[in-house]
Design a protein around this motif. Sequence first.
Motif, PDB file in Angstrom:
ATOM      1  N   ILE A 159       3.498  -2.149 -14.071  1.00 35.92           N
ATOM      2  CA  ILE A 159       2.425  -2.121 -13.077  1.00 35.92           C
ATOM      3  C   ILE A 159       1.261  -1.278 -13.594  1.00 35.92           C
ATOM      4  O   ILE A 159       0.088  -1.637 -13.414  1.00 35.92           O
ATOM      5  N   ARG A 160       1.565  -0.132 -14.250  1.00 39.95           N
ATOM      6  CA  ARG A 160       0.493   0.698 -14.778  1.00 39.95           C
ATOM      7  C   ARG A 160      -0.316  -0.052 -15.855  1.00 39.95           C
ATOM      8  O   ARG A 160      -1.541   0.060 -15.919  1.00 39.95           O
TER       9      ARG A 160
ATOM     10  N   LEU B 134      -0.481  -5.791  -3.941  1.00 39.32           N
ATOM     11  CA  LEU B 134      -0.817  -6.310  -5.263  1.00 39.32           C
ATOM     12  C   LEU B 134       0.336  -7.198  -5.731  1.00 39.32           C
ATOM     13  O   LEU B 134       1.487  -6.750  -5.772  1.00 39.32           O
TER      14      LEU B 134
ATOM     15  N   ASN C  44      -2.528  -2.570 -14.062  1.00 38.85           N
ATOM     16  CA  ASN C  44      -3.647  -1.947 -13.361  1.00 38.85           C
ATOM     17  C   ASN C  44      -4.758  -1.524 -14.318  1.00 38.85           C
ATOM     18  O   ASN C  44      -5.930  -1.467 -13.930  1.00 38.85           O
ATOM     19  N   SER C  45      -4.389  -1.215 -15.563  1.00 36.43           N
ATOM     20  CA  SER C  45      -5.396  -0.785 -16.536  1.00 36.43           C
ATOM     21  C   SER C  45      -6.015  -1.952 -17.305  1.00 36.43           C
ATOM     22  O   SER C  45      -6.872  -1.742 -18.153  1.00 36.43           O
TER      23      SER C  45
ATOM     24  N   ARG D  20       7.610   0.086 -13.071  1.00 35.47           N
ATOM     25  CA  ARG D  20       6.411   0.855 -12.771  1.00 35.47           C
ATOM     26  C   ARG D  20       5.485   0.935 -13.991  1.00 35.47           C
ATOM     27  O   ARG D  20       4.257   0.937 -13.857  1.00 35.47           O
TER      28      ARG D  20
ATOM     29  N   GLN E 259      -7.505  -9.272 -15.090  1.00 34.14           N
ATOM     30  CA  GLN E 259      -6.700 -10.044 -14.141  1.00 34.14           C
ATOM     31  C   GLN E 259      -5.556 -10.749 -14.849  1.00 34.14           C
ATOM     32  O   GLN E 259      -4.468 -10.877 -14.298  1.00 34.14           O
TER      33      GLN E 259
ATOM     34  N   VAL F 286       1.822  -9.455  -8.811  1.00 32.04           N
ATOM     35  CA  VAL F 286       1.721  -9.695 -10.254  1.00 32.04           C
ATOM     36  C   VAL F 286       2.825 -10.672 -10.651  1.00 32.04           C
ATOM     37  O   VAL F 286       4.002 -10.454 -10.333  1.00 32.04           O
TER      38      VAL F 286
ATOM     39  N   GLN G 280      -2.428 -11.265 -12.097  1.00 27.54           N
ATOM     40  CA  GLN G 280      -2.404 -10.436 -10.886  1.00 27.54           C
ATOM     41  C   GLN G 280      -3.418 -10.937  -9.871  1.00 27.54           C
ATOM     42  O   GLN G 280      -4.490 -11.427 -10.228  1.00 27.54           O
TER      43      GLN G 280
ATOM     44  N   ARG H 107      -4.882  -9.647  -5.867  1.00 28.72           N
ATOM     45  CA  ARG H 107      -4.883  -8.558  -4.896  1.00 28.72           C
ATOM     46  C   ARG H 107      -5.256  -9.086  -3.506  1.00 28.72           C
ATOM     47  O   ARG H 107      -6.098  -9.979  -3.370  1.00 28.72           O
TER      48      ARG H 107
ATOM     49  N   ASN I 278       0.818  -1.210   0.000  1.00 25.69           N
ATOM     50  CA  ASN I 278       0.000   0.000   0.000  1.00 25.69           C
ATOM     51  C   ASN I 278       0.848   1.254   0.000  1.00 25.69           C
ATOM     52  O   ASN I 278       0.383   2.326  -0.411  1.00 25.69           O
TER      53      ASN I 278
END
Length: 406
Positions: free
Chosen positions: A99-100, A127, A103-104, A96, A107, A129, A120, A122, A75
């Motif tokens: 990760i972006r 998170l 996130n978009s 990063r 799963q 991945v 991924q 959660r 977090n």
Amino acid sequence: MLKQLRIRFICITMSIVTVMMCIVFGMLLTFTHAGLEQESMMLMEAVAEDPTHTYRPNDTSAESRIPYFTLQVNNAGIMIISNGGSYDLSDQEFLRQLIRVVNSGDQTGVIRDYNLRYYQTRTLNSLLVVFADTTAEQNTMYSLIRTCICIGAASLLAFFFLSLLLARWAIHPVEQTWKIQKQFVADASHELKTPLTVILTDAELLASSDYDAETKSRLVRSINTMAQQMRGLVESLLELARIDDGVGKKAWESFDFSDLVEDAALPFEALFFEKDLLLDTEIAPGIPVKGNKDQLRQVVEIFLDNAQKYADGGTVTVSLTRSGRKHCTLSVADEGAPIAPEDLKNIFKRFYRTDKVRSMNHSYGLGLSIAESIVTEHHGKIWAESGGGLNTFFVTLPLENEGINK
């Protein structure tokens, strides 16, 4: 027409083969891709369930064959990287960006720019991945596609040449029938041309007033003779057509073939006597067959008629015997000029004549053809032999208890 039929056969064969190969190769590629994808997903799900698990160097499972790494983001935004032995994961910006993208997305998915598949999961605090490399999977699929294309091209080429041979083999009966039909039409036209020419010529002379009554009477007799000849030819052609259509099969019945042969030979005795020929019958009694009585009587009459036309004297022998338990054999032998081996092969063809065997002796060259069609319709065999001063025509027929009516 035959060329177009052959081309159509090849096109249909190649189309069927092409569609079948596309289906087979498509299923192979689909199942292979699904298997590789499933193996990759199973790896990522297993890693996601136990991220701290380590694998031995000699492990042959999917985990050891498919390169992968994990990213865990808590977090506070801190990334924890693990199992990245095959990757340089020092570029934080690159991680990063991954990760972006995750996130978009859903799963699971694929990042094609980096040949990575991700999974991924959660939790309340982080998170996780899992990324698996798809390079080996893609290389396997590309290699399989190239193999399928090479095998497919070679197979299509082989099937093409094979279809050429199959087309020739499949079209051969049609080609033979077409040639026979063309020859039949040409021969029938030739046979009808002569009497028609005589009839037309005599009719023109008959219409003239330059001839006396006796000459006109002779012309009328000539027209009548030619008309009778044409009528006989047309009736023979109609008889062949009826036999080819199987019309006579409706009148099949069981009967004594011995009695039929004796009855058919009886009217010829006087005719043979007039020509100084002796008719000798050797007929075994009680031979049962099943078929069309009128047609089989016609076969006997055709044999006897040929014998009285072409015999040079002596004795004509009609024989009917049993051939084992399944067949009977009818033969008619006459003492005539020997038949050449080539003529023996062709003597049953329609309109076939030779100077020795089928001269224009009120014959249309159709009698033996009609006999052959009748015998074939009755599931029998017909042939001729010449030797020892005798010309012999044979017919074998199944006995009635062998179930001829199939």
